[in-house]
Design an enzyme around this catalytic site. Structure first.
Site, short mmCIF file in Angstrom:
data_model
loop_
_atom_site.label_atom_id
_atom_site.label_comp_id
_atom_site.label_asym_id
_atom_site.label_seq_id
_atom_site.Cartn_x
_atom_site.Cartn_y
_atom_site.Cartn_z
N SER A 261 0.82 -1.21 0.00
CA SER A 261 0.00 0.00 0.00
C SER A 261 0.85 1.26 0.00
O SER A 261 1.99 1.27 0.48
CB SER A 261 -0.91 0.00 1.24
OG SER A 261 -1.66 1.20 1.32
N GLY A 262 0.26 2.35 -0.50
CA GLY A 262 0.86 3.66 -0.38
C GLY A 262 0.47 4.34 0.92
O GLY A 262 0.85 5.49 1.16
N ASP A 263 -0.31 3.65 1.74
CA ASP A 263 -0.73 4.18 3.04
C ASP A 263 -0.76 3.03 4.03
O ASP A 263 -0.11 2.01 3.81
CB ASP A 263 -2.09 4.89 2.91
CG ASP A 263 -2.20 6.09 3.84
OD1 ASP A 263 -2.04 5.89 5.06
OD2 ASP A 263 -2.47 7.21 3.37
N ASP A 264 -1.49 3.15 5.12
CA ASP A 264 -1.52 2.11 6.13
C ASP A 264 -2.07 0.80 5.54
O ASP A 264 -3.08 0.80 4.84
CB ASP A 264 -2.40 2.53 7.31
CG ASP A 264 -1.94 3.84 7.93
OD1 ASP A 264 -0.72 4.02 8.10
OD2 ASP A 264 -2.80 4.68 8.23
N SER A 295 4.72 -1.21 3.14
CA SER A 295 4.22 0.17 3.02
C SER A 295 5.34 1.14 3.42
O SER A 295 5.44 1.55 4.59
CB SER A 295 3.00 0.39 3.91
OG SER A 295 2.53 1.72 3.77
#
Length: 473
Positions: A261-264, A295
């Site tokens: 992911s690019g986030d959590d 991530s």
């Protein structure tokens, strides 16, 4: 000239025709397995409930060429199948193919099943996503204040819903959405891939989710939720592509998932500032286990930052994080109110991490830019045990809030091996208190050493006791 010169023969023909008409009507009304179902190889799968009735998307005009819109087909199929909710429920099979669609709603006592070679493609046309009001516990949209686009797959006030498959794929085709978001060209918050609201008895399993415009899976105001055997993939440089976000949910299990992911990878939430405080629906009784996360810019598991309804009794175990910014992170701020308490983490394996332990009391975004400075969060009872991390830049940054410290932090049996270019200061601790035991590098003075084994509950949550049934598609 007589059309039927011999009455007995005529009667027999008419009778035979009538039988065919009646049989055809029965086949349609009872949704007996269609030719498409018969041509597909039967597959067994595990689910909270099996269904009495079954249909295939092509029965309702679906075309799997990747170009033809199937929004109408999905809506027609689910509307028709909803009639069987009180008669054993129904499943809709998505066969091999690429099925382009806009947003559509699920129904109760229903299974959406994706064949292993089936791909649902999210439309890239904003017009295919209805605009819906902001969530009650958020007050405004997260990307833009005036509302949000409905999720690709959506449902509200449902009971007994299964979204599963033989590792079929749901592809959000998010690139145009990411471009518009970065250019600030969106008037509404980007759609998620799957969101269920105010629903009970939910299962999401055995699927691959890729390229979501924003969050991937978002159960909110739900209870008795199972999320398992998922692969979730997003570019690591795209913001807000969270994997699974249980939000104001009770009794949830997330297990055996692989997330990039690019986030959590997982973000546990319960509402934003005063809106979340007013709704007052905590996330509680949450188990996360056997998760693998990548991530580089965010957390393996984040608690917050929207946690104003409270987060309690979260159990995280047997987790692997690789090339990830932080482990289990707490994010909050003045104005959030609420609480994060009774958090238990054990058996984490981490490699190439920026932070292992990270708590932030100044995560400053607020809806409308306003907040109540008297709404202070309560962060207490945070437990980590049996942690191993390699190639770490920064062991711990633990920043509580002045006059509102984070308390009851416990870390035991944690071995951190530092990266070649690690920070000189490995523990930065302000406005916190707690204890440590058998931890290297040596912790800060706010976490004195004491011979202790941090607790982890040995009882099972109710959702962990659910036995899945063997069903067939």
């Amino acid at each position: 000239m007589e059309l039927c010169p011999q009455s007995r023969q005529c009667y027999a023909v008419l009778k035979l025709l009538a039988i065919f008409v009646i049989l055809g009507s029965l086949i349609d009304s009872r949704l007996v397995e269609s030719r498409e179902v018969e041509n597909l190889q039967a597959t067994e799968y595990s689910a909270i409930n099996c269904r009495k009735h079954s249909a295939v998307l092509t029965d309702f005009g679906g075309v799997g060429d990747g170009k033809t819109s199937n929004t109408k087909a999905f809506k027609s199929a689910i509307e028709h199948l909803s009639k069987y909710a009180s008669d054993g429920g129904a499943q809709l099979i998505v066969p091999p193919g690429k099925w382009l669609t806009g947003s559509f709603n699920l129904t109760s006592h229903f299974t959406l099943y994706l064949h292993k070679d089936a791909v649902i493609l999210g439309s890239q046309d904003e017009a295919d996503y209805p605009v819906v009001p902001p969530l009650p516990s958020y007050g405004v949209g997260r990307d833009a204040p005036d509302g949000r686009f409905a999720s690709l797959i959506f449902g509200t006030n449902l009971t007994d819903v299964v979204v599963t498959g033989n590792n079929g794929t749901i592809n959000g085709q998010g690139r145009p959405w990411w471009t518009k978001f970065k250019a600030k060209q969106l008037n509404y918050t980007r759609p998620y891939l799957l969101e269920l609201m105010f629903s009970d008895q939910i299962q999401i399993s055995n699927l691959t989710f890729i390229d979501s415009p924003s969050w991937n899976i978002h159960p909110i105001y739900c209870s008795n939720v199972i999320v398992k055997w998922l692969t979730i993939l997003a570019p690591v440089d795209v913001p807000n592509t969270d994997g699974v976000n249980p939000d104001s949910c009770t009794n949830t299990l997330i297990e055996d998932c692989y997330i990039v992911s690019g986030d959590d990878c997982i973000a546990v939430k319960s509402g934003w500032d005063q809106y979340g405080i007013d709704v007052g629906m905590p996330t509680k009784q949450l188990a996360i286990r056997r998760l693998t996360c990548i991530s580089p810019d965010s957390a393996t598991v984040a608690l917050g930052s929207e946690m104003s309804g409270g987060i309690q009794d979260v159990r995280v175990e047997d987790v692997t994080a690789i090339d990830t910014q932080s482990g289990v992170r707490i994010k909050t701020a003045i104005g959030r109110g609420g609480y994060v308490k009774d958090i238990f983490v054990r058996n984490m394996r981490m490699k190439t991490m920026y932070y292992v332990f990270w708590m932030t009391g100044a995560y400053g975004s607020h809806p409308g830019g306003k907040f109540d400075p008297k709404a202070l969060p309560n962060i207490t009872g945070i437990n980590y045990k049996d942690m191993v991390a390699e190639n770490v830049t920064y062991t711990a940054r633990l920043d509580g809030i002045k006059n509102d410290p984070f308390t009851g932090i416990c870390i035991s049996n944690a071995t951190i091996t530092l990266a070649e270019k690690a920070k000189e200061l490995q523990w930065n601790c302000t406005d916190i208190s707690g204890v440590t035991s058998r931890v290297t590098p040596k912790p800060c003075a706010a976490l004195p050493e004491k011979e202790i084994d941090c607790p982890y509950p040995e009882d099972k949550l109710p959702i962990e006791k659910v036995q899945l049934k063997t069903c067939s598609a």
